[in-house]
Motif scaffolding. Structure first.
Motif, short mmCIF file in Angstrom:
data_model
loop_
_atom_site.label_atom_id
_atom_site.label_comp_id
_atom_site.label_asym_id
_atom_site.label_seq_id
_atom_site.Cartn_x
_atom_site.Cartn_y
_atom_site.Cartn_z
N ASP A 21 0.81 -1.22 0.00
CA ASP A 21 0.00 0.00 0.00
C ASP A 21 0.84 1.27 0.00
OD1 ASP A 21 0.90 -0.36 2.58
OD2 ASP A 21 -1.05 -0.06 3.53
N ARG A 22 2.15 1.15 0.19
CA ARG A 22 3.05 2.31 0.12
C ARG A 22 3.85 2.33 -1.18
NH1 ARG A 22 5.82 2.46 6.01
NH2 ARG A 22 4.68 4.31 6.67
N GLY A 23 3.55 1.40 -2.07
CA GLY A 23 4.23 1.35 -3.36
C GLY A 23 5.55 0.61 -3.34
N ARG A 24 5.90 -0.03 -2.23
CA ARG A 24 7.15 -0.78 -2.14
C ARG A 24 6.96 -2.17 -2.75
NH1 ARG A 24 7.73 0.22 4.17
NH2 ARG A 24 5.70 -0.71 3.86
N THR A 25 8.01 -2.66 -3.38
CA THR A 25 7.94 -3.97 -4.03
C THR A 25 7.79 -5.08 -3.00
OG1 THR A 25 9.30 -3.19 -5.85
CG2 THR A 25 9.18 -5.57 -5.54
N ILE A 26 6.94 -6.03 -3.34
CA ILE A 26 6.74 -7.23 -2.53
C ILE A 26 6.63 -8.40 -3.50
CG2 ILE A 26 4.23 -6.96 -2.43
CD1 ILE A 26 4.41 -7.94 0.49
N VAL A 27 7.22 -9.52 -3.14
CA VAL A 27 7.19 -10.71 -3.98
C VAL A 27 6.51 -11.83 -3.20
CG1 VAL A 27 8.61 -12.50 -5.08
CG2 VAL A 27 9.24 -10.09 -5.33
N TYR A 28 5.64 -12.55 -3.89
CA TYR A 28 5.00 -13.75 -3.32
C TYR A 28 5.55 -14.93 -4.11
CZ TYR A 28 1.71 -10.31 -1.55
OH TYR A 28 1.14 -9.22 -0.92
N VAL A 29 6.03 -15.95 -3.40
CA VAL A 29 6.60 -17.13 -4.06
C VAL A 29 6.15 -18.38 -3.31
CG1 VAL A 29 8.78 -16.91 -2.79
CG2 VAL A 29 8.74 -18.19 -4.92
N VAL A 77 23.11 -11.06 1.88
CA VAL A 77 22.52 -11.46 0.60
C VAL A 77 22.81 -12.93 0.32
CG1 VAL A 77 22.63 -11.12 -1.91
CG2 VAL A 77 22.55 -9.13 -0.38
N GLU A 78 24.05 -13.35 0.51
CA GLU A 78 24.40 -14.75 0.25
C GLU A 78 23.66 -15.69 1.20
OE1 GLU A 78 28.69 -14.86 0.24
OE2 GLU A 78 28.77 -14.10 -1.81
N ALA A 79 23.49 -15.28 2.45
CA ALA A 79 22.75 -16.12 3.40
C ALA A 79 21.29 -16.25 2.99
CB ALA A 79 22.85 -15.54 4.81
N PHE A 80 20.68 -15.16 2.51
CA PHE A 80 19.28 -15.24 2.11
C PHE A 80 19.11 -16.08 0.85
CE2 PHE A 80 15.35 -13.51 0.17
CZ PHE A 80 14.47 -13.94 1.16
N VAL A 81 20.00 -15.93 -0.11
CA VAL A 81 19.93 -16.78 -1.32
C VAL A 81 20.09 -18.24 -0.92
CG1 VAL A 81 21.10 -17.37 -3.48
CG2 VAL A 81 20.65 -14.97 -2.92
N ALA A 82 21.01 -18.54 -0.02
CA ALA A 82 21.20 -19.92 0.44
C ALA A 82 19.93 -20.45 1.11
CB ALA A 82 22.38 -20.01 1.41
N GLU A 83 19.24 -19.59 1.84
CA GLU A 83 17.97 -20.00 2.48
C GLU A 83 16.92 -20.30 1.42
OE1 GLU A 83 14.37 -17.96 4.98
OE2 GLU A 83 16.40 -17.27 5.43
N LEU A 84 16.83 -19.48 0.38
CA LEU A 84 15.87 -19.73 -0.70
C LEU A 84 16.17 -21.05 -1.39
CD1 LEU A 84 15.72 -16.14 -2.23
CD2 LEU A 84 13.90 -17.28 -0.92
N VAL A 85 17.45 -21.35 -1.59
CA VAL A 85 17.85 -22.62 -2.20
C VAL A 85 17.45 -23.77 -1.28
CG1 VAL A 85 19.83 -24.03 -2.89
CG2 VAL A 85 19.70 -21.62 -3.58
N GLU A 86 17.74 -23.65 0.00
CA GLU A 86 17.41 -24.70 0.97
C GLU A 86 15.91 -24.97 1.02
OE1 GLU A 86 17.51 -24.97 5.76
OE2 GLU A 86 19.42 -24.46 4.79
N ARG A 87 15.10 -23.93 0.86
CA ARG A 87 13.65 -24.08 0.89
C ARG A 87 13.08 -24.55 -0.44
NH1 ARG A 87 12.14 -18.32 3.08
NH2 ARG A 87 10.08 -18.92 2.35
N GLY A 88 13.95 -24.74 -1.45
CA GLY A 88 13.52 -25.26 -2.75
C GLY A 88 12.86 -24.22 -3.63
N LEU A 89 13.05 -22.93 -3.33
CA LEU A 89 12.41 -21.88 -4.11
C LEU A 89 13.31 -21.33 -5.20
CD1 LEU A 89 10.75 -19.97 -1.13
CD2 LEU A 89 9.71 -21.67 -2.66
N LEU A 90 14.59 -21.68 -5.15
CA LEU A 90 15.57 -21.17 -6.09
C LEU A 90 16.66 -22.24 -6.26
CD1 LEU A 90 16.06 -18.33 -7.44
CD2 LEU A 90 17.51 -17.80 -5.48
N HIS A 91 17.24 -22.31 -7.45
CA HIS A 91 18.40 -23.19 -7.60
C HIS A 91 19.34 -22.64 -8.65
CE1 HIS A 91 17.23 -25.27 -11.34
NE2 HIS A 91 16.02 -25.33 -10.87
N ARG A 92 20.58 -23.14 -8.60
CA ARG A 92 21.59 -22.71 -9.57
C ARG A 92 21.17 -23.15 -10.95
NH1 ARG A 92 26.49 -21.15 -7.09
NH2 ARG A 92 26.50 -22.16 -5.07
N ALA A 93 21.38 -22.26 -11.90
CA ALA A 93 21.05 -22.58 -13.29
C ALA A 93 22.07 -23.55 -13.85
CB ALA A 93 21.04 -21.29 -14.14
#
Length: 93
Positions: A21-29, A77-93
């Motif tokens: 509602d303040r115009g800030r970016t939010i992502v749903y995954v 940043v690296e810790a958060f990307v690693a968390e996304l990978v661990e949760r199965g939401l992201l992986h290395r191309a």
């Protein structure tokens, strides 16, 4: 994590970008079809978009967008990307 690592969204994971509602970016995954839905506001949305949209090293892109030195944000940043990978939401191309 090496520089210029390319990330992709795994098959079976959906995401969308919106604004709060303040115009800030939010992502749903979420793993589809049953979730759970992860809500990524603010800096986490910036990290997600830097990872999935490419355009350079994720740390460098995030630092540039947020106006910080890359060395200041690298560990978080690296810790958060690693968390996304661990949760199965992201992986290395």
């Amino acid at each position: 994590m090496t520089r210029q690592t390319h990330w992709t969204v795994p098959r079976g994971v959906g995401w969308t970008e919106a604004a709060d509602d303040r115009g800030r970016t939010i992502v749903y995954v979420a793993p589809l079809p049953n979730g759970p839905v992860s809500v990524l506001p603010d800096q986490s949305a910036v990290i997600w978009l830097a990872a999935v949209e490419g355009g350079g090293d994720v740390v460098d892109v995030v630092a540039d967008v947020l106006g910080h030195d890359a060395d200041e944000v690298r560990a978080d940043v690296e810790a958060f990307v690693a968390e996304l990978v661990e949760r199965g939401l992201l992986h290395r191309a």
